[in-house]
Scaffold this motif. Sequence first.
Motif, short mmCIF file in Angstrom:
data_model
loop_
_atom_site.label_atom_id
_atom_site.label_comp_id
_atom_site.label_asym_id
_atom_site.label_seq_id
_atom_site.Cartn_x
_atom_site.Cartn_y
_atom_site.Cartn_z
N MET A 121 0.76 -1.12 0.02
CA MET A 121 0.03 -0.12 0.15
C MET A 121 0.82 1.54 -0.07
O MET A 121 0.25 2.46 -0.11
CB MET A 121 -1.03 0.11 1.26
N ARG A 122 2.16 1.08 0.26
CA ARG A 122 3.10 2.30 0.06
C ARG A 122 4.01 2.18 -1.08
O ARG A 122 5.22 3.09 -1.31
CB ARG A 122 3.94 2.25 1.40
N TRP A 123 3.78 1.49 -2.01
CA TRP A 123 4.58 1.17 -3.32
C TRP A 123 4.71 2.47 -4.03
O TRP A 123 5.68 2.71 -4.66
CB TRP A 123 4.03 -0.15 -3.98
N HIS A 124 3.71 3.01 -4.33
CA HIS A 124 3.74 4.26 -5.23
C HIS A 124 4.45 5.35 -4.68
O HIS A 124 4.93 6.21 -5.42
CB HIS A 124 2.21 4.80 -5.33
N PHE A 125 4.77 5.48 -3.16
CA PHE A 125 5.64 6.48 -2.61
C PHE A 125 6.94 6.17 -2.53
O PHE A 125 8.03 6.82 -2.69
CB PHE A 125 5.18 6.67 -1.39
#
Length: 320
Positions: A121-125
Amino acid sequence: MLGLKSKHNMSHACFDDVMKFMKESSHPENIIPSNFRETKKLVAGLGLSKIKIDCCINGCMLYYKDDINLKECKFCNEPRYKANNVHRRNSKDVPHKRLHYLPLTLRLQRLYASLRSADHMRWHFENRREEGVLCHPSDGEAWKHFDQVYPGFASEPRNVRLGLCADGFTPFSQSTTTYSCWPVIVTPYNLPPELCMMTPYMLLSLVIPGPHSPKGKIDVYLQPLIDELQQLWIDGVVTYDASKRQNFQLRATLMWTINDFPAYGMLSGWSTAGRLACPTCKENSKAFTLKRGRKTSWFDCHRQFLPDNHAFRRNKVAFY
């Protein structure tokens, strides 16, 4: 009552047969429940509930919030319940139409409660790409513009960006009576690109009942989802992050919708029929009406949204 019980038992028996077939056709070491009772126990343990909301038969309103105790529609005066069971003892009121709503907040919290999905869930950042590379929605202009307008929301990478998809389909055979049912699916785009469109992360939030398309009244059925999205945007909800072993205030926003052109008109309110159907050209449309067919045509004007110096703008050989 006997008739209702027999139908209820028949539905359970059919479900048992389906579960038995799924278990037998899967891997021998699978843990799929074998009957309806075990399935209910498994789902109850997850704490994921559904809400049944009665609707007006014409789609004018929901019996929801302040209107939950009304017995007839306040717009068309149609009764809320069917009249078949009025003279039967101990009979339950059966509504003409019912909306099934699956709350979104609990399922977003489950994504952070699992070690398997909390990191994703934090991959995009955490996985930044170089400028000019487009491999995820976070690389697009819409995502970057949103971060500039709402820096407070963007400062927490665990806040969820959502996309909404809605379309109609016929759940029954084509040979039977036409029935249009509208599922509304919400997808979190924090995930890696290979997971965004996978079935486990496509969260069914609403099932709008038929038998006809909701058309311009789709906003009536979207009320519970809109209320929950507003709560997630304004206040958020305390959520436990299993990967970091800490609580945080989870917020969410709806970034965009994904749909075909007719559904776009229903969700946005823009009329997708007639001369001004194009939401990009608007009043500058060069559409014209056919003299004999009396239909609107956009022949040879589908490239006018491009810049004047674009190579395709005046290319009549390849696009005429």
